[in-house]
Design a protein around this motif. Structure first.
Motif, short mmCIF file in Angstrom:
data_model
loop_
_atom_site.label_atom_id
_atom_site.label_comp_id
_atom_site.label_asym_id
_atom_site.label_seq_id
_atom_site.Cartn_x
_atom_site.Cartn_y
_atom_site.Cartn_z
N SER A 74 0.81 -1.23 0.00
CA SER A 74 0.00 0.00 0.00
C SER A 74 0.84 1.26 0.00
CB SER A 74 -0.89 0.04 1.24
OG SER A 74 -1.93 -0.90 1.15
N CYS A 75 0.23 2.32 -0.52
CA CYS A 75 0.72 3.67 -0.29
C CYS A 75 -0.47 4.48 0.21
CB CYS A 75 1.36 4.25 -1.54
SG CYS A 75 0.30 4.24 -2.98
N TYR A 76 -0.21 5.70 0.67
CA TYR A 76 -1.24 6.37 1.48
C TYR A 76 -1.40 7.83 1.08
CZ TYR A 76 0.48 2.32 3.93
OH TYR A 76 0.90 1.05 4.21
N LEU A 77 -2.65 8.26 0.99
CA LEU A 77 -2.94 9.68 0.85
C LEU A 77 -3.71 10.09 2.10
CD1 LEU A 77 -2.97 12.33 -0.70
CD2 LEU A 77 -5.01 11.57 -1.91
N VAL A 78 -3.13 11.04 2.83
CA VAL A 78 -3.66 11.36 4.16
C VAL A 78 -4.00 12.85 4.24
CG1 VAL A 78 -3.08 11.37 6.62
CG2 VAL A 78 -2.23 9.52 5.15
N PHE A 79 -5.20 13.17 4.70
CA PHE A 79 -5.54 14.58 4.99
C PHE A 79 -5.54 14.69 6.51
CE2 PHE A 79 -8.70 14.70 1.15
CZ PHE A 79 -7.65 14.52 0.27
N ILE A 99 -3.93 2.29 -3.02
CA ILE A 99 -3.78 3.56 -2.32
C ILE A 99 -4.83 3.57 -1.21
CG2 ILE A 99 -3.89 6.09 -2.44
CD1 ILE A 99 -3.35 5.88 -5.47
N GLN A 100 -4.39 3.80 0.02
CA GLN A 100 -5.35 3.98 1.11
C GLN A 100 -5.55 5.48 1.31
OE1 GLN A 100 -4.46 1.81 4.76
NE2 GLN A 100 -3.52 0.12 3.62
N LEU A 101 -6.79 5.92 1.26
CA LEU A 101 -7.10 7.33 1.49
C LEU A 101 -7.65 7.47 2.91
CD1 LEU A 101 -7.68 10.31 0.63
CD2 LEU A 101 -9.87 9.49 -0.27
N TYR A 102 -6.92 8.21 3.73
CA TYR A 102 -7.39 8.44 5.10
C TYR A 102 -7.71 9.93 5.27
CZ TYR A 102 -7.67 9.16 10.07
OH TYR A 102 -8.12 9.55 11.31
N ILE A 103 -8.94 10.23 5.67
CA ILE A 103 -9.37 11.61 5.87
C ILE A 103 -9.67 11.81 7.34
CG2 ILE A 103 -11.10 13.35 5.24
CD1 ILE A 103 -11.53 11.87 2.62
#
Ligand code: TXA
Ligand code: MG
Length: 326
Positions: free
Chosen positions: A248-253, A292-296
């Motif tokens: 995985s890779c990650y997009l984090v807000f 891609i894991q999107l964490y908000i």
């Protein structure tokens, strides 16, 4: 401004009906003279774009728009909108005369999406070509829009000869689209950087305070709304917490989490997230992970009284393929 070399390359591209890629403040465009039927068909071929999806046309001034639209059908409130929001990230749907030369770009429709981009290179190009430039976002259909030169080169560089570098698109989200074909109301057909409140505020300050600014429903929407959009190449899913693993890779807000390996963390700032959303997905795609894991962070949703929050949620819903909220 364009360099001399770019200027002569542009003349060649336009005379040969070859679409070119150029920067705007929202996203990069894949452009061609809006009256050139074969160049327009080439845009559809390069993007693999559904043939019924019309193109926005780009103009250099209000007067330039006047030359092409049916001026008798321009609603009275339009002047004040143009004065307040153009050049800028707002597209106006207006009526065309029946014999318009721009019908290749509108796919025969007698309404046209008109925008004056707020970008020196884009305005310079339109002025040099001296015709409206029809341009969808510069990306393969279904993918996220290109917001910097590397992105458009990686996606369409092999299919397009002339690509003009204008750095990062400062806004990073496609323009707001409003229907201005009715004299007594305005309908928002695509959310963007210019919000309902922004438009209402301008109208409220003058004699048009009785004009409602409404959101379109699924019945009153743009043809493009029925297609998939903004997708990264890597499958993406929304997660409640980050589950680290090698695939995985990650997009984090988040304001509190730090940038980690294989992750991009954007602070909870609507303008910053807008300008970096697509380029972040592009960077994560380059890692060639399986997911891609999107964490908000929930803090993001405290911004829900801002119009730009809703424009972002609209894009994020399409990116993850489900309703995050809204
Ligand atoms: O910011 C932007 O708007 C960028 C830059 C390049 O200006 N352009 C852009 O174009 O996002 P595109 O083609 O990716 O999205 C335009 C949307 C499409 O969904 C299309 O259906 C709709 O606008 N549209 C264009 N012309 C229309 C028309 N005459 N009537 C109804 N919808 C229209
Ligand atoms: Mg697009």
């Amino acid at each position: 401004m364009l360099s001399n070399i770019e200027d002569s390359q542009l003349s060649v591209a336009v005379s040969q009906g070859e679409p070119f890629i150029f920067p705007t403040e929202t996203v990069y465009g894949l452009g061609a003279a809006a009256d050139n039927q074969s160049a327009i068909e080439e845009i559809y071929r390069i993007k693999n774009r559904p043939a019924d999806n019309p193109l926005i046309c780009h103009f250099y001034s209000k007067e330039h728009i006047f030359e092409y639209v049916d001026t008798a059908k321009i609603p009275p409130y339009w002047n004040i909108l143009v004065k307040s929001f153009s050049p800028g990230p707002l597209t106006y749907l207006l009526a065309l005369p029946t014999d318009s030369k721009l019908k290749p770009a509108t796919r025969g429709s007698l309404t046209i999406g008109c925008r004056i981009p707020n970008h020196r290179i884009a305005l310079d190009i339109i002025q040099r070509v001296n015709k409206p430039i029809a341009a969808p976002s510069a990306n393969t259909s279904g993918r996220y829009s290109g917001t910097n030169f590397e992105m458009v080169k990686a996606d369409l560089g092999e299919k397009v000869k002339l690509l003009i570098d204008g750095g990062q698109s400062v806004i990073g989200l496609e323009s707001t689209i409003i229907d201005c074909t009715q004299p007594d109301k305005i309908t928002i057909l695509r959310k963007g950087f210019v919000t309902q409140e922004d438009i209402q505020q301008v109208l409220d300050k003058c004699r048009f305070d009785n004009i409602p600014v409404e959101y379109g429903t699924s019945k009153t929407t743009i043809p493009g709304a029925k297609y998939r959009h903004y997708q990264p190449t890597t499958p993406i899913s929304l997660v409640d917490s980050i589950k680290e693993n090698k695939d995985s890779c990650y997009l984090v807000f988040s304001n509190s989490l730090q940038n980690q390996t294989n992750s991009i963390t954007l602070p909870i700032d609507l303008k910053q997230i807008s300008s970096q959303l697509y380029s972040s997905l592009f960077e994560l795609d380059q890692l060639h992970k399986k997911q891609i894991q999107l964490y908000i962070d929930p803090e993001f949703h405290t911004l829900s009284d801002h119009g730009l929050y809703h424009a972002l949620i609209n894009r994020l819903n399409k990116i993850v393929g489900k309703e995050i909220v809204e």
